[in-house]
Design a protein around this motif. Structure first.
Motif, PDB file in Angstrom:
ATOM      1  N   ALA A 102      -3.199   0.544  -0.219  1.00 28.85           N
ATOM      2  CA  ALA A 102      -1.851   0.554   0.357  1.00 28.85           C
ATOM      3  C   ALA A 102      -1.767  -0.300   1.621  1.00 28.85           C
ATOM      4  CB  ALA A 102      -1.422   1.986   0.674  1.00 28.85           C
TER       5      ALA A 102
ATOM      6  N   LEU B 203      -1.643  -4.004   0.626  1.00 27.82           N
ATOM      7  CA  LEU B 203      -0.365  -4.375   0.027  1.00 27.82           C
ATOM      8  C   LEU B 203       0.779  -4.324   1.034  1.00 27.82           C
ATOM      9  CD1 LEU B 203      -0.761  -2.425  -3.333  1.00 27.82           C
ATOM     10  CD2 LEU B 203      -0.629  -4.914  -3.113  1.00 27.82           C
ATOM     11  N   ARG B 204       0.790  -3.271   1.821  1.00 24.31           N
ATOM     12  CA  ARG B 204       1.945  -3.038   2.694  1.00 24.31           C
ATOM     13  C   ARG B 204       1.909  -3.876   3.971  1.00 24.31           C
ATOM     14  NH1 ARG B 204       4.349   2.964   4.129  1.00 24.31           N
ATOM     15  NH2 ARG B 204       5.759   2.341   5.822  1.00 24.31           N
TER      16      ARG B 204
ATOM     17  N   ARG C 159       2.274  -7.789   3.012  1.00 22.77           N
ATOM     18  CA  ARG C 159       3.722  -7.600   3.181  1.00 22.77           C
ATOM     19  C   ARG C 159       4.426  -7.680   1.826  1.00 22.77           C
ATOM     20  NH1 ARG C 159       4.024  -5.285   8.166  1.00 22.77           N
ATOM     21  NH2 ARG C 159       2.582  -6.353   9.550  1.00 22.77           N
TER      22      ARG C 159
ATOM     23  N   ASN D 221       6.618  -7.290  -1.434  1.00 23.24           N
ATOM     24  CA  ASN D 221       8.013  -7.025  -1.758  1.00 23.24           C
ATOM     25  C   ASN D 221       8.125  -6.601  -3.220  1.00 23.24           C
ATOM     26  OD1 ASN D 221       9.186  -7.945   0.797  1.00 23.24           O
ATOM     27  ND2 ASN D 221       8.552  -9.990   0.140  1.00 23.24           N
ATOM     28  N   GLY D 222       9.157  -5.877  -3.556  1.00 24.11           N
ATOM     29  CA  GLY D 222       9.383  -5.475  -4.933  1.00 24.11           C
ATOM     30  C   GLY D 222       9.551  -6.687  -5.832  1.00 24.11           C
TER      31      GLY D 222
ATOM     32  N   ILE E 266      -0.511   2.161  -6.867  1.00 21.46           N
ATOM     33  CA  ILE E 266       0.309   2.006  -5.667  1.00 21.46           C
ATOM     34  C   ILE E 266       1.168   0.747  -5.748  1.00 21.46           C
ATOM     35  CG2 ILE E 266       0.214   1.608  -3.168  1.00 21.46           C
ATOM     36  CD1 ILE E 266      -2.141   3.527  -3.060  1.00 21.46           C
ATOM     37  N   ALA E 267       0.614  -0.331  -6.310  1.00 21.39           N
ATOM     38  CA  ALA E 267       1.417  -1.543  -6.506  1.00 21.39           C
ATOM     39  C   ALA E 267       2.607  -1.250  -7.407  1.00 21.39           C
ATOM     40  CB  ALA E 267       0.552  -2.649  -7.092  1.00 21.39           C
TER      41      ALA E 267
ATOM     42  N   TYR F 163       5.117   0.644  -5.479  1.00 24.23           N
ATOM     43  CA  TYR F 163       5.822  -0.230  -4.529  1.00 24.23           C
ATOM     44  C   TYR F 163       6.710  -1.260  -5.227  1.00 24.23           C
ATOM     45  CZ  TYR F 163       2.964   1.566  -0.633  1.00 24.23           C
ATOM     46  OH  TYR F 163       2.368   2.365   0.326  1.00 24.23           O
TER      47      TYR F 163
ATOM     48  N   ILE G  34       1.725   7.379   4.927  1.00 18.14           N
ATOM     49  CA  ILE G  34       1.205   6.846   3.665  1.00 18.14           C
ATOM     50  C   ILE G  34       0.305   7.841   2.946  1.00 18.14           C
ATOM     51  CG2 ILE G  34      -0.147   4.998   2.614  1.00 18.14           C
ATOM     52  CD1 ILE G  34       0.749   3.197   4.950  1.00 18.14           C
TER      53      ILE G  34
END
Length: 323
Positions: free
Chosen positions: A121, A124-125, A129, A131-132, A152-153, A156, A280
């Motif tokens: 996470a 990725l987050r 950074r 985005n969908g 998690i991907a 997200y 998270i």
């Protein structure tokens, strides 16, 4: 108290039943009765002095295990980061680095999740950074953290998830977790050819890499441009299971819109670390309690620690010591 103790930098803990109990040194600390602690590659690297965070530390008798699950004096069940090692009956923890566990999540799962959450996470987050709708490549996806990164991907909002590995049956099984496509890394030329085709058709936005080494070299070579405008790709290094160094041509960096970064201890800001603990991980605990997030575990008793410390277990399964 019963504990697993490393008496030298051999890195192998020994089971003992009469180690001194830990003592708090401030009002900000608490004692927990440890119920479960996962054994991660991070713990093994720290125990042997091979991890960068242990550089300069003196060799002494230590209890390994940086985090775990236990009970406070009032019976509250929590996950916590340890001030002292967690592979013991008792440990000292910081009160502001604890997370109350929801009903419905077992101790082994709660102990196994956080390290893998941090290794997926956070990359990725924050590093990528994300985005969908973006295209995600997870290099080395059959391990515990890679399998969680897929989930998690997906959570997200990934548009497509591509996974890599050496075991085809293990890769096929990842489709049940949300993987859309898989690539075998067993033959360099075939891997590069397939990856180039994918990148041309659906340009890769993010690479989350758990392997480094040769496959990282091949992925970066695949991204290399020819002087035309290129798609922006964020490559995040999280692990180095197949080698700690690579050869990287400067032409790759100059020819492609590439962000190369890492995700691990020292790369996160205080604010990001706070979000990991307050938002998270608690979210992931609840998803696991609701059977919407999966991590495979194998539990052993503390007294067997020495025999299993360096034992290989099935790929994608986290070893957990239950006390």
């Amino acid at each position: 108290m019963k504990a697993a103790v490393i008496f030298s930098q051999s890195g192998i803990p020994q089971y003992t039943e009469n180690f001194s109990e830990p003592i708090t040194t401030s009002d900000e600390q608490a004692i927990i009765l440890v119920k479960a602690a996962a054994i991660k590659n991070l713990d093994k690297a720290k125990a042997s002095g091979r991890h960068y965070s242990t550089e300069g530390e003196k060799s002494q008798a230590i209890i390994p295990g940086g985090d775990g699950v236990g009970l406070l004096a009032d019976g509250t069940r929590v996950y916590a980061l340890g001030v002292t090692g967690m592979l013991a009956e008792k440990a000292v923890v910081e009160k502001n680095r604890m997370i109350k566990l929801p009903n419905g999540i077992d101790n082994a799962t709660a102990a196994a999740l956080p390290n893998a959450v941090a290794g997926s996470a956070m990359a990725l987050r924050f590093s990528a950074r994300m985005n969908g709708g973006e295209i995600i490549l997870i290099n080395g996806a059959t391990g515990v953290t890679g399998k969680l990164a897929i989930q998690i991907a997906k959570l997200y909002g990934a548009g497509k998830i591509i996974v890599t590995g050496r075991n085809e049956s293990a890769l096929q099984a990842l489709q049940a977790l949300g993987a859309d496509e898989y690539l075998l890394t067993t033959h360099d030329e075939t891997f590069v050819k397939q990856l180039k085709k994918i990148h041309q058709q659906t340009p890769i936005d993010i690479v989350v890499d758990y392997l480094w080494g040769r496959t990282a070299e091949l992925i970066l070579e695949t991204l290399k441009g020819t002087g035309a405008f290129t798609h922006r790709t964020r490559f995040v290094s999280v692990g180095s299971m197949t080698g700690d160094t690579i050869q990287l041509s400067s032409q790759i960096l100059r020819s492609v819109n590439l962000q190369l970064s890492g995700s691990g201890l020292g790369s996160w800001t205080k604010e990001e670390m706070q979000l990991l603990l307050t938002e998270i991980i608690p979210e992931m605990f609840q998803l696991a309690a609701d059977n919407k997030l999966k991590v495979d575990t194998m539990s052993i008793p503390l007294k067997e620690i020495e025999q299993v410390w360096y034992t290989d277990i099935s790929s994608g399964t986290r070893l957990v010591v239950e006390i």
